[in-house]
Design a protein around this motif. Sequence first.
Motif, PDB file in Angstrom:
ATOM      1  N   VAL A 171       1.008  -1.020  -0.099  1.00  0.00           N
ATOM      2  CA  VAL A 171      -0.080  -0.148  -0.087  1.00  0.00           C
ATOM      3  C   VAL A 171       1.063   1.199   0.007  1.00  0.00           C
ATOM      4  CG1 VAL A 171      -1.752   1.490   1.475  1.00  0.00           C
ATOM      5  CG2 VAL A 171      -1.735  -0.991   1.435  1.00  0.00           C
ATOM      6  N   ALA A 172       0.903   2.044  -0.902  1.00  0.00           N
ATOM      7  CA  ALA A 172       1.816   3.324  -1.279  1.00  0.00           C
ATOM      8  C   ALA A 172       1.168   3.909  -2.397  1.00  0.00           C
ATOM      9  CB  ALA A 172       3.017   2.688  -1.569  1.00  0.00           C
ATOM     10  N   ARG A 173       1.319   5.445  -2.311  1.00  0.00           N
ATOM     11  CA  ARG A 173       1.304   6.104  -3.174  1.00  0.00           C
ATOM     12  C   ARG A 173       2.113   6.358  -4.308  1.00  0.00           C
ATOM     13  NH1 ARG A 173       3.076   9.424   1.043  1.00  0.00           N
ATOM     14  NH2 ARG A 173       5.040  10.766   0.515  1.00  0.00           N
ATOM     15  N   PHE A 174       1.813   6.520  -5.526  1.00  0.00           N
ATOM     16  CA  PHE A 174       2.844   6.476  -6.542  1.00  0.00           C
ATOM     17  C   PHE A 174       3.847   7.576  -6.236  1.00  0.00           C
ATOM     18  CE2 PHE A 174       0.053   3.789  -8.865  1.00  0.00           C
ATOM     19  CZ  PHE A 174       0.960   2.599  -9.394  1.00  0.00           C
ATOM     20  N   GLN A 175       4.997   7.365  -5.994  1.00  0.00           N
ATOM     21  CA  GLN A 175       6.076   8.314  -5.750  1.00  0.00           C
ATOM     22  C   GLN A 175       7.449   7.479  -5.837  1.00  0.00           C
ATOM     23  OE1 GLN A 175       5.899  10.655  -2.197  1.00  0.00           O
ATOM     24  NE2 GLN A 175       5.847  12.585  -3.564  1.00  0.00           N
ATOM     25  N   GLN A 176       8.526   7.749  -6.472  1.00  0.00           N
ATOM     26  CA  GLN A 176       9.779   7.048  -6.746  1.00  0.00           C
ATOM     27  C   GLN A 176      10.173   6.654  -5.269  1.00  0.00           C
ATOM     28  OE1 GLN A 176      12.437   8.344  -9.612  1.00  0.00           O
ATOM     29  NE2 GLN A 176      13.659   6.574  -9.569  1.00  0.00           N
ATOM     30  N   VAL A 177      10.125   7.218  -4.036  1.00  0.00           N
ATOM     31  CA  VAL A 177      10.806   7.035  -2.821  1.00  0.00           C
ATOM     32  C   VAL A 177       9.963   5.857  -2.373  1.00  0.00           C
ATOM     33  CG1 VAL A 177       9.142   8.569  -1.693  1.00  0.00           C
ATOM     34  CG2 VAL A 177      11.338   7.982  -0.412  1.00  0.00           C
ATOM     35  N   LYS A 178       8.674   5.543  -2.624  1.00  0.00           N
ATOM     36  CA  LYS A 178       8.020   4.478  -2.233  1.00  0.00           C
ATOM     37  C   LYS A 178       8.317   3.129  -2.904  1.00  0.00           C
ATOM     38  CE  LYS A 178       4.967   6.805   0.387  1.00  0.00           C
ATOM     39  NZ  LYS A 178       5.309   6.642   1.946  1.00  0.00           N
TER      40      LYS A 178
ATOM     41  N   THR B 138       3.527  15.803 -11.919  1.00  0.00           N
ATOM     42  CA  THR B 138       3.784  15.410 -12.961  1.00  0.00           C
ATOM     43  C   THR B 138       4.701  14.426 -12.906  1.00  0.00           C
ATOM     44  OG1 THR B 138       3.476  17.499 -13.911  1.00  0.00           O
ATOM     45  CG2 THR B 138       4.573  16.000 -15.238  1.00  0.00           C
ATOM     46  N   ALA B 139       5.985  14.466 -12.147  1.00  0.00           N
ATOM     47  CA  ALA B 139       6.705  13.483 -11.975  1.00  0.00           C
ATOM     48  C   ALA B 139       6.219  12.259 -11.475  1.00  0.00           C
ATOM     49  CB  ALA B 139       7.873  13.861 -11.222  1.00  0.00           C
ATOM     50  N   ASP B 140       5.496  12.231 -10.380  1.00  0.00           N
ATOM     51  CA  ASP B 140       4.900  10.902  -9.955  1.00  0.00           C
ATOM     52  C   ASP B 140       3.975  10.249 -10.898  1.00  0.00           C
ATOM     53  OD1 ASP B 140       6.032  11.896  -7.493  1.00  0.00           O
ATOM     54  OD2 ASP B 140       4.245  12.859  -6.551  1.00  0.00           O
ATOM     55  N   GLN B 141       3.278  11.255 -11.740  1.00  0.00           N
ATOM     56  CA  GLN B 141       2.317  10.745 -12.659  1.00  0.00           C
ATOM     57  C   GLN B 141       3.367   9.783 -13.876  1.00  0.00           C
ATOM     58  OE1 GLN B 141      -0.754  10.572 -12.775  1.00  0.00           O
ATOM     59  NE2 GLN B 141      -0.820   9.230 -14.612  1.00  0.00           N
ATOM     60  N   LEU B 142       4.342  10.262 -14.172  1.00  0.00           N
ATOM     61  CA  LEU B 142       5.268   9.607 -15.065  1.00  0.00           C
ATOM     62  C   LEU B 142       5.973   8.568 -14.466  1.00  0.00           C
ATOM     63  CD1 LEU B 142       7.367  12.695 -16.508  1.00  0.00           C
ATOM     64  CD2 LEU B 142       5.534  11.445 -17.803  1.00  0.00           C
ATOM     65  N   TYR B 143       6.280   8.613 -13.263  1.00  0.00           N
ATOM     66  CA  TYR B 143       6.761   7.176 -12.641  1.00  0.00           C
ATOM     67  C   TYR B 143       5.562   6.179 -12.593  1.00  0.00           C
ATOM     68  CZ  TYR B 143       8.332   4.613  -8.719  1.00  0.00           C
ATOM     69  OH  TYR B 143       8.720   3.294  -7.938  1.00  0.00           O
ATOM     70  N   ARG B 144       4.264   6.524 -12.250  1.00  0.00           N
ATOM     71  CA  ARG B 144       3.206   5.746 -12.176  1.00  0.00           C
ATOM     72  C   ARG B 144       2.893   5.102 -13.610  1.00  0.00           C
ATOM     73  NH1 ARG B 144      -1.850   5.824 -14.253  1.00  0.00           N
ATOM     74  NH2 ARG B 144      -3.492   4.899 -12.882  1.00  0.00           N
ATOM     75  N   ASP B 145       3.233   6.118 -14.503  1.00  0.00           N
ATOM     76  CA  ASP B 145       2.895   5.287 -16.179  1.00  0.00           C
ATOM     77  C   ASP B 145       3.958   4.368 -16.264  1.00  0.00           C
ATOM     78  OD1 ASP B 145       0.741   7.267 -16.241  1.00  0.00           O
ATOM     79  OD2 ASP B 145       1.582   8.605 -17.628  1.00  0.00           O
TER      80      ASP B 145
END
Length: 227
Positions: free
Chosen positions: A39-46, A78-85
């Motif tokens: 369980v984690a939000r989309f963010q590279q640190v996760k 935006t960076a988090d969205q790119l990571y998610r994609d």
Amino acid sequence: QLPIVYSGIDTHRFTPELDGIRLRFETNIRQDVPIVAMVARFQQVKGHHIFQLMAEQVALQEPTVQFVVAGENAFGVTADQLYRDEILERAKTDPLLRNRLHYIGFRHDVEQVYACADVVVCASNFESYGKANLEAMASGKPVVSTRRGGPSETVIDGETGFLVDAGDAGALATHVIRLLRDDDLRQRMGKAGRDHILQNFSAESTAVRYSQLFERLLNQESYSDSL
């Protein structure tokens, strides 16, 4: 020395009494199939990319296992969205993961994610607190977590779960496989985790600590005023 009072967990919401059947039904995962969850939000640190590397290694050793990840791009960055994609595309095209890894987005009923899981993983590079670990333990689930930050204070390594170095997908996989293959160990760690939360991190125990802290501070102030 400053006192530390951790934020508490709702141990009535996060409880071993839930069975997770509804979420298994939604994701079309049979009841007899093991699940590893995050369980984690989309963010590279996760560390979703680390989780996927771990999942590949686990799937090679335990081909029936399924993986469930809950969370979204919480802040609209935006960076988090790119990571998610990037993460979702890799999961979709990876032959080991495309039929095993389920990204289910944001869930209001996140307690159901823990309930359906056999093991819960935290793959973060760093956690200031790591509340998902506490929610998982409150749900009676063993955790396999990176240790940097809060998890080193909240997870008892070898008792309520396992701690590994950040970025070490191989170590995460090793401990996940061990837990999947040892029912007694999973049950023992799950119970120890639940007890650990009830004693130290429940909303009720936190309220008691806050009350004790405020009473001590007020008594010190009263004493100071009388001088």
